[in-house]
Design a protein around this motif. Structure first.
Motif, PDB file in Angstrom:
ATOM      1  N   ALA A   8      29.566 -22.592  19.923  1.00  9.64           N
ATOM      2  CA  ALA A   8      30.320 -22.338  21.078  1.00  9.64           C
ATOM      3  C   ALA A   8      31.799 -21.793  20.933  1.00  9.64           C
ATOM      4  O   ALA A   8      31.960 -21.225  21.419  1.00  9.64           O
ATOM      5  N   GLN A   9      32.242 -22.372  20.480  1.00 11.31           N
ATOM      6  CA  GLN A   9      34.049 -22.091  19.791  1.00 11.31           C
ATOM      7  C   GLN A   9      33.933 -20.372  19.647  1.00 11.31           C
ATOM      8  O   GLN A   9      34.449 -19.558  19.946  1.00 11.31           O
ATOM      9  N   ILE A  10      32.782 -19.788  19.056  1.00 10.03           N
ATOM     10  CA  ILE A  10      32.096 -18.264  18.594  1.00 10.03           C
ATOM     11  C   ILE A  10      32.146 -17.775  20.183  1.00 10.03           C
ATOM     12  O   ILE A  10      32.956 -16.962  20.425  1.00 10.03           O
ATOM     13  N   GLN A  11      31.490 -18.596  20.762  1.00 13.29           N
ATOM     14  CA  GLN A  11      31.350 -17.707  21.908  1.00 13.29           C
ATOM     15  C   GLN A  11      32.839 -16.872  22.858  1.00 13.29           C
ATOM     16  O   GLN A  11      32.931 -16.548  23.531  1.00 13.29           O
ATOM     17  N   GLU A  12      33.306 -18.265  22.991  1.00 16.18           N
ATOM     18  CA  GLU A  12      34.643 -18.784  23.709  1.00 16.18           C
ATOM     19  C   GLU A  12      35.893 -17.709  23.064  1.00 16.18           C
ATOM     20  O   GLU A  12      36.588 -17.416  23.580  1.00 16.18           O
ATOM     21  N   MET A  13      35.618 -17.763  21.313  1.00 19.81           N
ATOM     22  CA  MET A  13      36.353 -16.753  20.330  1.00 19.81           C
ATOM     23  C   MET A  13      36.501 -15.633  21.239  1.00 19.81           C
ATOM     24  O   MET A  13      36.977 -14.905  21.447  1.00 19.81           O
ATOM     25  N   LEU A  14      34.839 -15.399  21.186  1.00 17.30           N
ATOM     26  CA  LEU A  14      34.475 -13.720  21.335  1.00 17.30           C
ATOM     27  C   LEU A  14      35.136 -13.829  22.791  1.00 17.30           C
ATOM     28  O   LEU A  14      35.454 -12.077  23.224  1.00 17.30           O
ATOM     29  N   SER A  15      34.482 -13.938  23.492  1.00 15.95           N
ATOM     30  CA  SER A  15      34.725 -14.042  25.382  1.00 15.95           C
ATOM     31  C   SER A  15      36.756 -13.802  25.275  1.00 15.95           C
ATOM     32  O   SER A  15      36.807 -12.277  26.405  1.00 15.95           O
ATOM     33  N   THR A  16      37.650 -13.821  24.463  1.00  9.83           N
ATOM     34  CA  THR A  16      38.845 -13.482  24.214  1.00  9.83           C
ATOM     35  C   THR A  16      39.256 -12.217  23.824  1.00  9.83           C
ATOM     36  O   THR A  16      40.523 -12.039  24.075  1.00  9.83           O
ATOM     37  N   LEU A  17      38.428 -12.394  22.448  1.00  9.62           N
ATOM     38  CA  LEU A  17      38.740 -11.205  21.831  1.00  9.62           C
ATOM     39  C   LEU A  17      39.601  -9.583  22.740  1.00  9.62           C
ATOM     40  O   LEU A  17      40.772  -9.406  22.546  1.00  9.62           O
ATOM     41  N   ILE A  18      38.799  -8.915  23.153  1.00  9.14           N
ATOM     42  CA  ILE A  18      38.904  -7.652  23.932  1.00  9.14           C
ATOM     43  C   ILE A  18      40.217  -8.048  24.742  1.00  9.14           C
ATOM     44  O   ILE A  18      41.853  -7.703  25.176  1.00  9.14           O
ATOM     45  N   PRO A  19      40.298  -9.280  25.944  1.00  8.90           N
ATOM     46  CA  PRO A  19      41.323  -9.548  27.346  1.00  8.90           C
ATOM     47  C   PRO A  19      42.527  -9.822  26.593  1.00  8.90           C
ATOM     48  O   PRO A  19      43.621  -9.494  26.891  1.00  8.90           O
ATOM     49  N   ARG A  20      42.820 -10.354  24.841  1.00 11.78           N
ATOM     50  CA  ARG A  20      44.171 -10.556  24.509  1.00 11.78           C
ATOM     51  C   ARG A  20      44.407  -9.179  23.513  1.00 11.78           C
ATOM     52  O   ARG A  20      46.158  -9.022  24.093  1.00 11.78           O
ATOM     53  N   VAL A  21      43.923  -8.184  23.302  1.00 11.35           N
ATOM     54  CA  VAL A  21      44.124  -6.813  22.769  1.00 11.35           C
ATOM     55  C   VAL A  21      44.579  -6.446  23.561  1.00 11.35           C
ATOM     56  O   VAL A  21      45.138  -5.630  23.531  1.00 11.35           O
ATOM     57  N   VAL A  22      43.989  -5.893  24.891  1.00 12.86           N
ATOM     58  CA  VAL A  22      44.496  -4.887  25.864  1.00 12.86           C
ATOM     59  C   VAL A  22      45.297  -4.536  26.094  1.00 12.86           C
ATOM     60  O   VAL A  22      45.796  -3.602  26.000  1.00 12.86           O
ATOM     61  N   PRO A  23      46.242  -5.973  26.938  1.00 16.03           N
ATOM     62  CA  PRO A  23      46.863  -5.598  27.015  1.00 16.03           C
ATOM     63  C   PRO A  23      48.700  -5.406  25.886  1.00 16.03           C
ATOM     64  O   PRO A  23      49.606  -3.992  26.050  1.00 16.03           O
TER      65      PRO A  23
END
Length: 881
Positions: free
Chosen positions: A482-497
């Motif tokens: 579940a933590q992996i799913q959460e982490m994956l969901s934030t990778l792109i939104p965090r790096v895009v800005p």
């Protein structure tokens, strides 16, 4: 006692082992209302088995086939001739003869028959085998029927059948042969019908080939055929061929060629009504079998007979759409430089990391669809916006020119425009959110000091990786997934800005340098050198670091010899035992600590990383030692930087000589400075994602070890055949359906042989649009992404771990991702099958100043290793010279 004969009405798809693929399909056809199948029977595989078992020599002859080289025509011919001669001179046991003759008499001894082979591995969804064994037409009489059956059995060992089985991994003793004996129809017209367009793959189009006389001539390619295409009960295409030859059945048996004369040569074989009627029958057959079909048919006295149906095995699977609208899907693998099949966990991870089209942040994206074990993006929702239809083809030019052309062609179609919503516009709220990024890009171009951008990005990545590592260590079991799913969901939104304000700036300034050079000077002669050796590119730095490893190794002959025979499992322990190993070990460890999470095809989390398979880098290290002087890679990088500075100065000096030259030079100097300070950030997002993928993979394998210990899985790597959600449920229930692993492995192995299209519609149509550029005759066209022309030896490399290159070779590859970077210091030019202006190979090629052409379809097949080729990276073509 074995039963040797079955009538068509006694068999169906469950009879495959007894009557082969062709026989089983004929049994199914007899069950479809409205489909007329000529009467007949099947001589079962048990008859073949008992027939060959009467021979003492057969088993030994069969065993010799395992050792022949299927690439050697002489070996193949000799082995096949031995097998066939032996079987054709073998007596058919009396009980088998009696059953065949009894069935022949019951079906009608006064009729002529077609005698066809039906192998147990024939006409299957995964392997057609069509045409590998022999067919005998217009056979009459008891003796001729028996002789033809025996020849069919012998034809299991035609040269082409032996080679086909070797190539597709079928053991010769595992394929058995039945024989179909079917009453002949003497048609006026016959042909083949595909219930999907075999050229484009469109599942909505029925394609019919028709010619006069027997269909066997058309199947074997000796006569021309008319083409009829039907869609929704309407004839949409009719192409009449010149039919000079017809093959008819002779009254005394056998067949004869007859020459057509005059208007008969160009007379249509079918009327419009007959073509539509055929198409309707084709749809009925397709619906019965549940997949597109390749159907043999014939027409006699205006009555249509179906004599065979088999799956079309060459079609690429269609990505699933949730409605009946026409959808356009684009390959994710082509712009990501990874066109190979991806295992289910890799697909699940990528769908989870993709931030759009999700029901919840941790869910998998509905916009990404699996087809053929690859990922496809459903572009249709985006194309509903007028601005997207206009701008998207332009944006795609940076990723893949062929994709750009396909999208442009699709949006211009009447059927799409009729269904599109012309008034749909982007909501102002979304535009408002983009304003800050747009202003940041403008500031970067006009006045901001961008020299700290690379350092900012590096700090951000280091902090995020450290934070995510800690999070994964704090949990275990289902909570960790579940933590992996959460982490994956934030990778792109965090790096895009972070990236959105810098990378577009680098791309825009490059385009401005090009366009203003052409506007003010009439050319962009200096553009090719401007991007050489920019600072901060993590992938270029990785290539330089591997060159340092090679320089450390070159002084120790024992280490070089060890690397040639090293194995992944014992790589590090073995290195310590050879003279010089302890000395080079720190350099190796330093490289792998920073870059060990990289690898080829790295967007698939299940693929081996260099840390797991260090021998992947051995060919690049050894090639570097052989072809590059000590320290030359560093000198070349510095020389590239000097070239860029000189090119910039030449450009500025030329501008100063023009009207208002001082103003133009200042503007251009600013653009060059901004471009060079930021273009190195191009590789950082993937570097960031791959570091996190590596953490996630290690965590998943740790959970897989627990599942193995609990007896749920046999090996940790079996976890690769499941999605993240399935792994989570597996951990919670401590149970898994073991058959799933075998089924998904089989599908993956089948899909791995497919060639994925760049663009495919929900109707299955593969969209390809040829480039409009004029090229020399015979040249291979692609996208020009790094200017200049180079001639040299082609090195066709399909896998990095098999790479052998010398300095000055031209690298020809399916794609290049950061894992291929070690080869770039050796290459003088680059040709890839996929890519665009801003994809990995193009960017790195410009940094190294080497001519490059990407998006060259089938380059690795059309160019042979060792051929001398000319790469024109300015115009975008490759010539074999």
């Amino acid at each position: 006692m074995n039963r040797y004969v079955f009538y068509f009405n006694e068999i169906d798809k469950s009879s495959l082992a007894s009557v082969g693929g062709k026989g089983a399909n004929l049994g199914e056809l007899c069950r479809i209302p409205g489909i007329v199948v000529p009467a007949g029977f099947c001589v079962a595989t048990s008859a073949y088995r008992d027939f060959v078992n009467t021979s003492r020599e057969f088993a030994a002859l069969l065993k010799t086939l395992e050792s022949i080289n299927a690439e050697s025509m002489e070996e193949l011919k000799a082995a096949g001739e031995r097998m066939r001669t032996h079987l054709e001179n073998l007596d058919i046991p009396a009980p088998i003869q009696q059953e065949i003759i009894q069935a022949w008499r019951k079906t009608g001894s006064h009729h002529a028959y077609a005698v066809r082979s039906s192998a147990t591995a024939e006409d299957l969804p995964g392997a057609s085998f069509a045409g590998q064994q022999d067919t005998f037409l217009n056979i009459e009489g008891e003796k001729n029927i028996l002789d033809s059956v025996r020849k069919c059995w012998a034809s299991l060992f035609t040269d082409r059948a032996i080679a086909y089985r070797q190539k597709n991994g079928f053991r010769h003793d595992q394929v058995l042969l039945a024989v179909v004996v079917q009453r002949m129809v003497f048609p006026e017209v016959s042909g083949i019908m595909f219930t999907a367009d075999p050229v484009t793959g469109n599942r909505k189009i029925v394609s019919i080939d028709a010619s006069f006389g027997l269909g066997e001539a058309l199947v074997s390619g000796v006569v021309s055929a008319d083409l009829y295409q039907v869609r929704a009960d309407k004839l949409i295409k009719k192409q009449i061929a010149k039919k000079e030859i017809v093959i008819y059945a002779r009254p005394e048996g056998g067949t004869a060629k007859v020459e057509l004369e005059g208007e008969r040569q160009t007379a249509p074989a079918l009327s419009e009504e007959q073509a539509v009627r055929l198409a309707r029958m084709g749809r009925s057959i397709e619906n019965h079998f549940g997949s597109p079909q390749d159907i043999e048919w014939c027409l006699a006295d205006n009555k249509i007979f179906v004599v065979q149906s088999r799956p079309i095995t060459t079609l690429y699977p269609v990505p699933k759409a949730d409605d009946d609208k026409l959808h356009l899907f684009l390959s994710i693998g082509h712009p990501q430089m990874m066109t190979e099949a991806i295992k289910p966990l890799g697909i699940s991870v990528f769908r989870t990391v993709f931030p759009f089209g999700k029901r919840s942040p941790q869910a998998e994206s509905d916009l990404l669809r699996e087809a053929g074990s690859r990922l496809y993006l459903d572009l249709t929702p985006m194309l509903e916006y007028r601005e997207a239809r206009k701008r998207l083809p332009e944006m795609l030019l940076n990723l893949d020119e062929s994709m750009s052309r396909a999208v442009q062609e699709f949006v211009e179609r009447e059927e799409f425009q009729a269904a599109a919503q012309p008034g749909k516009r982007v909501e102002f709220g979304l535009v408002k959110k983009a304003f800050p990024t747009g202003f940041a890009v403008l500031r970067n171009i006009l006045y901001r000091d961008n020299y700290q951008a690379i350092d900012e990005m590096n700090r951000f990545i280091a902090e995020q990786v450290k934070e995510n590592r800690a999070k994964l260590q704090e949990v275990s079991g289902a909570d960790r997934i579940a933590q992996i799913q959460e982490m994956l969901s934030t990778l792109i939104p965090r790096v895009v800005p972070m990236v959105a304000q810098y990378l577009p700036t680098a791309i825009i300034t490059f385009k401005l340098i090009e366009s203003l050079s052409k506007k003010w000077l009439g050319d962009a002669a200096e553009l090719g050198n401007i991007s050489k050796s920019p600072p901060g590119n993590v992938t270029t730095e990785m290539g330089l670091a591997l060159g340092d490893v090679a320089d450390a190794v070159r002084n120790y002959p024992a280490v070089i010899e060890y690397l040639k025979r090293a194995a992944d499992g014992t790589f590090w322990d073995g290195l310590k035992t050879v003279p010089g190993g302890e000395e080079v070990l720190p350099v190796f460890l330093s490289f792998f600590e920073k870059y060990g999470m990289r690898g080829t095809g790295e967007i698939d989390i299940t693929r081996s990383r260099w840390r797991e398979a260090p021998t992947q880098l051995v060919p690049a290290i050894l090639s570097h030692i052989k072809s590059v002087r000590p320290g030359q890679h560093r000198c070349d990088f510095l020389a590239g930087k000097e070239d860029a500075e000189l090119a910039a100065e030449r450009l500025l000096e030329r501008l100063r000589q023009t009207p208002r030259g001082s103003f133009k030079a200042r503007r251009m100097q600013r653009l060059i400075r901004v471009h060079r300070s930021l273009i190195g950030i191009r590789e950082h997002p993937k570097y960031y994602v791959m570091q996190n993928f590596d953490l996630i993979k290690q965590a998943i394998l740790q959970e897989a070890d627990e599942l193995v210990a609990a007896g749920v899985l046999d090996r940790p790597e079996e976890v690769f055949w499941f999605s993240l959600q399935e792994i989570k449920e597996m951990i919670e229930t401590q149970w898994v359906d073991r058959k799933v692993v075998a089924q998904r492995k089989e599908k993956y192995e089948h899909d791995a042989k497919l060639t994925p299209p760049r663009a495919i519609t929900s109707e299955g149509e593969i969209i390809t649009v040829k480039p409009g550029a004029e090229v020399p005759p015979g040249a291979l066209t692609g996208s020009p992404v790094s200017a200049g022309t180079i001639e040299g030896r082609a090195r066709v490399i399909l896998r990095l771990e098999e790479a052998k290159m010398d300095k000055g070779d031209i690298l020809v590859a399916p794609y290049t991702d950061p894992g291929w970077t070690p080869l770039f210091p050796l290459a003088a030019g680059l040709v890839t099958e996929v890519g665009g202006l801003m994809t990995h190979g193009a960017v790195v090629a410009r940094e190294y100043g080497m001519p490059a052409v990407v998006g060259v379809d089938n380059a690795t097949k059309l160019i042979r290793d060792g051929q001398r080729i000319r790469v024109n990276g300015t115009e975008g073509y490759v010539e074999v010279i």
